[in-house]
Scaffold this active site. Structure first.
Site: not given
Length: 304
Positions: A175, A179, A212
């Protein structure tokens, strides 16, 4: 820029925007832009969630110019189809927010094109989308592209020997790489736009640590991160606040091309928008150029 909020967004009347992601940060971006008068396309792969987001925005902002566009960022053909449909509907685009993402699925998964899911969706998907939308952006009024990085990129590295994590898959490092790649893409797009005279500004932003569904949808509700997300909510700032650096980068005249924006408190994990020093590895122009050329080959797109 002290405590800049969505109320400080300049009028967006007459401007058009595409935001990837139907929930969380993407929803907050689209809501704020619609409230400021922009015509917004919320782009995502789930029509039901897209319809719900559009309905919620129209309820919150009567008369909002917002619609859903179906695109699966894990599918290159879907990305090309979305861009082609948009080109039939409008001649220009003023703003693209590359927001949607996948975070730390516990097992290695692949996109429909055979890429590792996080690298393929977060980076390659948005790379291809931007390439397909570049002709519309070049026709836009002071066009901007905002691409989301993450605090996770601070520990990221681009592993050209194993970009697809085929030799060994560790969710968080993969990840972080994806990013970091997004942040490097934002800076490289800025450099190439200036060199080629495209007239498109490109800015990187990140939301800090924000509440989120990214973690539950990726790592899972009962992962360590998912449990923290559910039972320690005070560790995460609300989505509306996490969206502010992106909205600042997207709309404020003072936001600068080729720069990096994030929250201003607690090491960039929460707060209000501020310009931030990018991770040092994101400034390696040789790696960024190589990554760009690699992405061109993998996605078979062109920037023209």
């Amino acid at each position: 820029m002290t405590k800049w909020t969505a109320k400080d967004i300049p009028s967006q009347h007459g401007r058009s925007a595409v935001v990837t992601g139907t929930g969380g940060l993407g929803y907050e971006d689209a809501l704020a832009l619609a409230r400021a008068g922009a015509t917004v396309v919320i782009a995502g792969r789930n029509p039901q969630k897209g319809a719900e987001a559009v309905a919620a925005i129209r309820q919150a902002v009567p008369g909002a110019q917002v619609r859903f566009g179906k695109v699966d960022l894990a599918n290159l053909a879907s990305i090309a189809g979305f861009a082609a449909q948009l080109a039939q509907e409008q001649e220009s685009l003023d703003l693209l927010i590359n927001n949607a993402g996948v975070m730390t699925p516990p097992e290695r998964r692949e996109t429909s094109d055979g890429f590792e899911l996080q690298f393929g969706t977060n980076y390659l998907g948005h790379f291809a989308l931007t390439a397909h939308l570049l002709p519309l952006l070049k026709n836009g009024n002071k066009p901007r592209v905002v691409t989301l990085g993450s605090v996770a990129s601070r520990g990221g590295a681009i592993d050209f020997e194993d970009l697809q994590a085929e030799r060994g898959y560790k969710p968080f490092p993969v990840y972080s790489q994806s990013k970091l790649a997004c942040t490097m893409f934002a800076f490289e797009l800025s450099r190439r736009s200036k060199a080629a005279g495209w007239g498109v500004e490109s800015i990187a932003a990140h939301p800090g640590v924000t509440r989120t569904d990214l973690i539950p949808n990726g790592a899972g509700r009962w992962s360590a991160a998912g449990i923290m997300r559910r039972f320690l909510p005070f560790l995460f700032q609300p989505a509306w606040q996490g969206a502010l650096p992106t909205l600042y980068a997207a709309t404020d005249p003072a936001a600068r091309d080729g720069r990096y924006y994030g929250p201003d408190r607690l090491g960039g994990t929460r707060g209000y928008p501020t310009e931030e020093k990018p991770p040092q590895q994101a400034l390696d122009t040789a790696v960024a150029a190589r990554l760009w050329e690699t992405a061109l080959q993998l996605t078979n797109v062109t920037f023209t």
